[in-house]
Design a protein around this motif. Sequence first.
Motif, PDB file in Angstrom:
ATOM      1  N   UNK A   1       0.611  -1.036  -0.221  1.00 51.95           N
ATOM      2  CA  UNK A   1       0.147   0.119  -0.166  1.00 51.95           C
ATOM      3  C   UNK A   1       1.233   1.343   0.056  1.00 51.95           C
ATOM      4  N   UNK A   2       2.300   1.365   0.545  1.00 51.94           N
ATOM      5  CA  UNK A   2       2.859   2.636   1.013  1.00 51.94           C
ATOM      6  C   UNK A   2       3.740   3.129  -0.818  1.00 51.94           C
ATOM      7  N   UNK A   3       3.612   1.192  -0.944  1.00 52.45           N
ATOM      8  CA  UNK A   3       4.006   1.314  -3.121  1.00 52.45           C
ATOM      9  C   UNK A   3       3.407   2.112  -3.555  1.00 52.45           C
ATOM     10  N   UNK A   4       1.635   2.089  -3.114  1.00 52.03           N
ATOM     11  CA  UNK A   4       0.789   2.840  -3.831  1.00 52.03           C
ATOM     12  C   UNK A   4       0.758   4.689  -3.472  1.00 52.03           C
ATOM     13  N   UNK A   5       1.268   5.094  -3.035  1.00 52.45           N
ATOM     14  CA  UNK A   5       1.335   6.308  -2.184  1.00 52.45           C
ATOM     15  C   UNK A   5       0.225   6.476  -1.995  1.00 52.45           C
ATOM     16  N   UNK A   6      -0.163   5.356  -0.503  1.00 49.95           N
ATOM     17  CA  UNK A   6      -1.733   5.844  -0.090  1.00 49.95           C
ATOM     18  C   UNK A   6      -0.486   7.417   1.198  1.00 49.95           C
ATOM     19  N   UNK A   7      -1.729   8.229   1.692  1.00 49.78           N
ATOM     20  CA  UNK A   7      -1.445   8.890   2.330  1.00 49.78           C
ATOM     21  C   UNK A   7      -1.303   8.854   3.470  1.00 49.78           C
TER      22      UNK A   7
ATOM     23  N   UNK B   1      -4.507 -10.087  16.176  1.00 49.66           N
ATOM     24  CA  UNK B   1      -3.490 -10.312  15.719  1.00 49.66           C
ATOM     25  C   UNK B   1      -3.890  -8.611  14.402  1.00 49.66           C
ATOM     26  N   UNK B   2      -2.566  -8.564  13.764  1.00 47.92           N
ATOM     27  CA  UNK B   2      -2.155  -7.308  13.479  1.00 47.92           C
ATOM     28  C   UNK B   2      -3.008  -6.544  12.164  1.00 47.92           C
ATOM     29  N   UNK B   3      -4.010  -5.898  11.598  1.00 50.11           N
ATOM     30  CA  UNK B   3      -4.403  -5.394  10.607  1.00 50.11           C
ATOM     31  C   UNK B   3      -3.890  -4.014  10.455  1.00 50.11           C
ATOM     32  N   UNK B   4      -4.219  -3.863   9.062  1.00 48.93           N
ATOM     33  CA  UNK B   4      -3.512  -2.976   8.313  1.00 48.93           C
ATOM     34  C   UNK B   4      -4.883  -1.564   7.679  1.00 48.93           C
ATOM     35  N   UNK B   5      -4.700  -0.429   8.068  1.00 46.66           N
ATOM     36  CA  UNK B   5      -6.049   0.510   8.049  1.00 46.66           C
ATOM     37  C   UNK B   5      -4.329   1.127   6.896  1.00 46.66           C
TER      38      UNK B   5
ATOM     39  N   UNK C   1      -7.281  -3.119  -8.865  1.00 47.66           N
ATOM     40  CA  UNK C   1      -8.527  -2.353  -8.823  1.00 47.66           C
ATOM     41  C   UNK C   1      -7.853  -0.648  -8.929  1.00 47.66           C
ATOM     42  N   UNK C   2      -7.293  -0.565  -7.653  1.00 44.57           N
ATOM     43  CA  UNK C   2      -7.047   0.930  -7.623  1.00 44.57           C
ATOM     44  C   UNK C   2      -5.196   1.431  -8.825  1.00 44.57           C
ATOM     45  N   UNK C   3      -4.769   0.725  -8.886  1.00 50.20           N
ATOM     46  CA  UNK C   3      -3.569   0.743  -9.939  1.00 50.20           C
ATOM     47  C   UNK C   3      -4.237   1.214 -11.286  1.00 50.20           C
ATOM     48  N   UNK C   4      -5.600   0.668 -11.474  1.00 49.08           N
ATOM     49  CA  UNK C   4      -6.152   1.390 -12.776  1.00 49.08           C
ATOM     50  C   UNK C   4      -6.308   1.996 -12.886  1.00 49.08           C
TER      51      UNK C   4
ATOM     52  N   UNK D   1     -10.576   5.916  -0.874  1.00 46.45           N
ATOM     53  CA  UNK D   1     -10.339   5.131  -0.816  1.00 46.45           C
ATOM     54  C   UNK D   1     -10.047   4.514   0.896  1.00 46.45           C
ATOM     55  N   UNK D   2     -10.012   4.025   1.621  1.00 48.12           N
ATOM     56  CA  UNK D   2      -9.969   3.617   2.873  1.00 48.12           C
ATOM     57  C   UNK D   2      -9.580   1.504   2.770  1.00 48.12           C
ATOM     58  N   UNK D   3      -8.380   1.320   2.560  1.00 51.09           N
ATOM     59  CA  UNK D   3      -7.975  -0.531   2.771  1.00 51.09           C
ATOM     60  C   UNK D   3      -8.178  -0.419   4.151  1.00 51.09           C
TER      61      UNK D   3
END
Length: 446
Positions: A50-56, A67-71, A132-135, A144-146
């Motif tokens: 996700x960091x590689x996709x330039x998320x804020x 367990x760890x989740x990612x937001x 879908x996001x890379x499109x 978008x929130x992942x």
Amino acid sequence: MTALIRAKVTALLPRIRQDLEDLVRIESVSADPARAGEVQRSAEAVAALLRAEDFDSVDIVSADGGAPAVIAHKRGPEGAPTVLLYAHHDVQPENDHAEWDSPPFEPTERDGRLYARGAADDKAGIAAHLGALRVFADDLPVSVTMFIEGEEEVGSDTLPALLKQHHDALRADVIVIADSGNWDIGEPALTTSLRGLVRVDVEVRTLTHAVHSGMWGGLAPDALITLSRLIASLHDDTGDVAIAGLHAGPAADVVYPEERLRAESGAVPGLEWIGTGSAVERLWTKPALSITGLDAPKVDGASNTLVASARAKISLRIAPGDTTANALTCLQQHLEAHVPWGAELTVTVVDTGEATQIDATGPAYDAARAAFREAWDGTAPVDMGVGGSIPFIAEFLEAFPEASVLVTGVEDPDTRAHGANEGLHLAEFERVVLAEALLLKNLSEL
């Protein structure tokens, strides 16, 4: 526009597949404490993608020792709707490696499928979101929130706490949960109902200790016969669940062909189906009860004695529209009323999960159906029920009642999620990525 998006998905697919294979190689089995480090490594790998996709912002979070989740968040145009994309990065145990035709954590392609644990459930959900996001890498049409969870396969125990702690960060207009499947290869679906789950351990005791079967047989009942009679009372002669007070309802007008039922269930030749009503009613909108485990002496080496106690695990799937509180009450009352011969009865609740019924009407659902129809070349999606349980969907519906919740996924009838040789149909996966990209476009135009 559709042709352009389709071309982009095709061009992006090799990279998307490589990311999926890299995730699959991480043994993120949340049920295995020895692999907690792998679950952490999996979360870190998702965060890196996700960091590689330039998320804020990208954060690895947990609640109550879970367990760890990612937001992660990525802003779209001012005033655009916010879409939350959910999947989970933990996987089921692979169990006996000998039952697999290829190593369970080494993705292997055979006949158009990619085989590995998590290749479909649910790391393909993560990959579909990424695709879908890379499109729209340079022109994201929505915000978008992942939200990539790390303990779905062990019941999402800390999900309510996560939703509460990060409620504002996770608030969205539309929530896309990629953890279900499609009706068939070439036939997309939106999942609109899921059964709930009540599991209990039931123990009957007839004696304080085992005794000689010749000395006491004919007078004292053994626990195995007693438990067997109690279990037999749970269904009527047609095979319908005989517990009074449970809810049942109608299902969608969908035909489930007999040949598909037999092939997909693995039914032995000549097996008769149990219950009444249409096949999809019995599978989606009526209660079902199974005995999934027994504690009793083994046949080999069993002594000639009356068994003093025996135990069974009861798995009760409850219909949409019912509640776990009602189902537990009805089950407890039935067991107490039907335990034979005055045997002692102990009922211990193992776990529960609420059923889900989604009102799949409104602009977001129209946008989804249009996207699916385009991605599957004119084939309209089926509104599908699921006989299994995904209790966390009810958690999302409760936490965000104003949001439209779309339950989608990458699985098909031969995915074999949770079993050996779990596999992802690669052509269907491409359609899933295309459909989600089209959905984001459609939602931006509402």
